[in-house]
Design an enzyme around this catalytic site. Structure first.
Site, short mmCIF file in Angstrom:
data_model
loop_
_atom_site.label_atom_id
_atom_site.label_comp_id
_atom_site.label_asym_id
_atom_site.label_seq_id
_atom_site.Cartn_x
_atom_site.Cartn_y
_atom_site.Cartn_z
N ASP A 149 9.89 7.61 0.26
CA ASP A 149 9.04 8.24 -0.73
C ASP A 149 8.79 7.24 -1.85
O ASP A 149 9.72 6.55 -2.29
CB ASP A 149 9.72 9.49 -1.29
CG ASP A 149 8.73 10.29 -2.11
OD1 ASP A 149 8.25 11.33 -1.60
OD2 ASP A 149 8.41 9.88 -3.25
N ASP B 118 -12.33 9.64 -2.75
CA ASP B 118 -13.61 10.34 -2.85
C ASP B 118 -13.43 11.62 -3.66
O ASP B 118 -14.37 12.40 -3.78
CB ASP B 118 -14.14 10.71 -1.45
CG ASP B 118 -13.32 11.81 -0.82
OD1 ASP B 118 -12.08 11.77 -0.94
OD2 ASP B 118 -13.91 12.73 -0.21
N GLU C 33 4.96 4.55 3.77
CA GLU C 33 4.55 5.88 4.25
C GLU C 33 5.81 6.73 4.39
O GLU C 33 6.81 6.27 4.93
CB GLU C 33 3.82 5.73 5.58
CG GLU C 33 3.53 7.02 6.32
CD GLU C 33 2.77 8.06 5.48
OE1 GLU C 33 1.72 7.75 4.91
OE2 GLU C 33 3.29 9.19 5.40
N LYS D 209 -2.52 21.54 -7.75
CA LYS D 209 -1.92 22.43 -8.76
C LYS D 209 -1.41 21.61 -9.95
O LYS D 209 -0.74 20.59 -9.77
CB LYS D 209 -0.75 23.20 -8.15
CG LYS D 209 -1.21 24.21 -7.12
CD LYS D 209 -0.06 25.02 -6.58
CE LYS D 209 -0.61 25.99 -5.54
NZ LYS D 209 0.30 26.31 -4.48
N GLU E 238 0.87 -1.18 0.00
CA GLU E 238 0.00 0.00 0.00
C GLU E 238 0.90 1.22 0.00
O GLU E 238 1.73 1.40 0.91
CB GLU E 238 -0.93 0.04 1.22
CG GLU E 238 -1.87 1.24 1.13
CD GLU E 238 -2.77 1.47 2.35
OE1 GLU E 238 -3.65 2.34 2.25
OE2 GLU E 238 -2.58 0.82 3.39
N ASP F 51 -2.91 11.74 -1.88
CA ASP F 51 -2.93 13.21 -1.84
C ASP F 51 -3.24 13.74 -3.24
O ASP F 51 -2.65 13.29 -4.22
CB ASP F 51 -1.57 13.74 -1.37
CG ASP F 51 -1.29 13.39 0.08
OD1 ASP F 51 -2.26 13.16 0.84
OD2 ASP F 51 -0.10 13.31 0.46
N GLU G 49 -8.89 4.78 6.91
CA GLU G 49 -9.30 5.86 7.81
C GLU G 49 -10.03 6.96 7.03
O GLU G 49 -11.09 7.42 7.43
CB GLU G 49 -8.08 6.49 8.51
CG GLU G 49 -7.54 5.72 9.68
CD GLU G 49 -6.37 4.82 9.32
OE1 GLU G 49 -6.13 4.61 8.11
OE2 GLU G 49 -5.71 4.30 10.24
N TYR G 50 -9.45 7.36 5.88
CA TYR G 50 -10.06 8.43 5.09
C TYR G 50 -11.40 7.98 4.51
O TYR G 50 -12.34 8.77 4.41
CB TYR G 50 -9.11 8.86 3.96
CG TYR G 50 -8.14 9.94 4.38
CD1 TYR G 50 -7.25 9.75 5.43
CD2 TYR G 50 -8.12 11.18 3.73
CE1 TYR G 50 -6.37 10.73 5.82
CE2 TYR G 50 -7.24 12.17 4.11
CZ TYR G 50 -6.37 11.94 5.16
OH TYR G 50 -5.48 12.93 5.54
N GLU G 51 -11.49 6.73 4.12
CA GLU G 51 -12.74 6.22 3.54
C GLU G 51 -13.86 6.29 4.57
O GLU G 51 -14.99 6.70 4.25
CB GLU G 51 -12.51 4.77 3.09
CG GLU G 51 -13.66 4.15 2.33
CD GLU G 51 -13.27 2.81 1.73
OE1 GLU G 51 -12.08 2.43 1.79
OE2 GLU G 51 -14.17 2.13 1.19
N1 SAM Z 1 -4.23 5.66 2.77
C1 SAM Z 1 -4.64 6.31 3.99
C2 SAM Z 1 -6.14 6.37 4.07
O1 SAM Z 1 -6.80 6.14 3.05
O2 SAM Z 1 -6.68 6.63 5.15
C3 SAM Z 1 -4.00 7.70 4.12
C4 SAM Z 1 -4.42 8.71 3.12
S1 SAM Z 1 -3.51 10.25 3.27
C5 SAM Z 1 -4.50 11.40 2.40
C6 SAM Z 1 -2.17 10.01 2.13
C7 SAM Z 1 -0.92 9.44 2.78
O3 SAM Z 1 0.01 9.13 1.77
C8 SAM Z 1 -0.22 10.40 3.73
O4 SAM Z 1 0.03 9.78 4.97
C9 SAM Z 1 1.07 10.78 3.00
O5 SAM Z 1 2.12 11.08 3.89
C10 SAM Z 1 1.31 9.54 2.18
N2 SAM Z 1 2.06 9.82 0.95
C11 SAM Z 1 1.73 10.75 0.01
N3 SAM Z 1 2.62 10.74 -1.00
C12 SAM Z 1 3.54 9.78 -0.69
C13 SAM Z 1 4.71 9.32 -1.33
N4 SAM Z 1 5.12 9.86 -2.49
N5 SAM Z 1 5.41 8.32 -0.75
C14 SAM Z 1 5.01 7.78 0.43
N6 SAM Z 1 3.90 8.20 1.09
C15 SAM Z 1 3.17 9.18 0.55
#
Ligand code: SAM
Length: 216
Positions: free
Chosen positions: A99, A157, A68, A125, A43, A121, A197-199
């Protein structure tokens, strides 16, 4: 999601055996890390880990790696896991604090069977489009690590991000194996769905959840 810097998070993550350090050294050898030949699902952008923890509980025959980039967020996943009873030790779940752009340096071709992108995310932009996890730039990275029939499953969403993802998969020449604009009311696509969590947060506000499944 970026939690405020949590003092001590870096150190906890550094000392946590579930978080694999120097992961590029494991490239092509992840099955030896898990000690079996089971398929590996990752994931990307795991957040606090609710989804992947539940997936690992339900599917002990699959190895999971949660990715993460922020220690402050990964810390929350690790802390929740520490509270699990011993009988739910989850030897099939590990984490990387990296990353996602580094994925091809960490996994070899054919090493990953499935990639989950949950509520990525949006990077609204235009000039940041290539940072979006379902962008064609990231799809090219996923292609470098997936098995031939490997799949990417994406849920959100965010309507604009979902449209972008559908467009990017077409530009990149991936197959659309499944698609819904209302996951929770789609009997087929929702079967066995594990909520993130976000869902939970956004569906409780009445937002429909979009999902696509794509493959090369
Ligand atoms: N997947 C989880 C959920 O649905 O509840 C978290 C969603 S949150 C909006 C997005 C997560 O992805 C954040 O914790 C962010 O730090 C991580 N993230 C975003 N871009 C990333 C990247 N390029 N590499 C690793 N993690 C990343």
């Amino acid at each position: 999601m970026r939690l405020r810097n949590i003092p001590g998070a870096d150190e906890v993550i550094r000392n946590c055996d579930w978080v694999i350090k120097e992961p590029a050294d494991k490239k092509g050898k992840w099955n030896t890390v898990f000690g079996n030949e089971n398929p590996i699902h990752i994931e990307v952008g795991m957040g606090k880990g609710q989804f992947i923890t539940e997936m690992a509980k339900r599917n002990p025959q699959i190895n999971y790696i949660g990715i993460e980039r922020y220690t402050s967020v990964l810390l929350r996943a690790v802390q929740k896991r520490e509270q699990l009873p011993t009988e739910e030790a989850l030897p099939n779940l590990l984490y990387l604090c990296i990353d996602a752009s580094e994925l091809p340096e960490i996994f070899a071709k054919d090493e990953v069977a499935k990639i989950y992108l949950n509520f990525s995310d949006p990077w609204p932009k235009d000039r940041h489009a290539r940072r979006r996890l379902p962008s064609k730039e990231f799809l090219a990275r996923y292609d470098q690590i997936l098995v031939p029939d490997g799949k990417v499953e994406f849920k959100t969403d965010n309507c604009g991000l979902f449209d972008f993802a559908l467009e990017q998969r077409e530009i990149a020449g991936w197959n659309l194996d499944g698609c819904t604009f209302d996951l929770h009311h789609d009997e087929n696509m929702n079967e066995g769905n594990v909520m993130t969590e976000y869902e939970e947060k956004f569906s409780s506000m009445g937002n429909p959840i979009y999902k696509m499944i794509i493959s090369r």
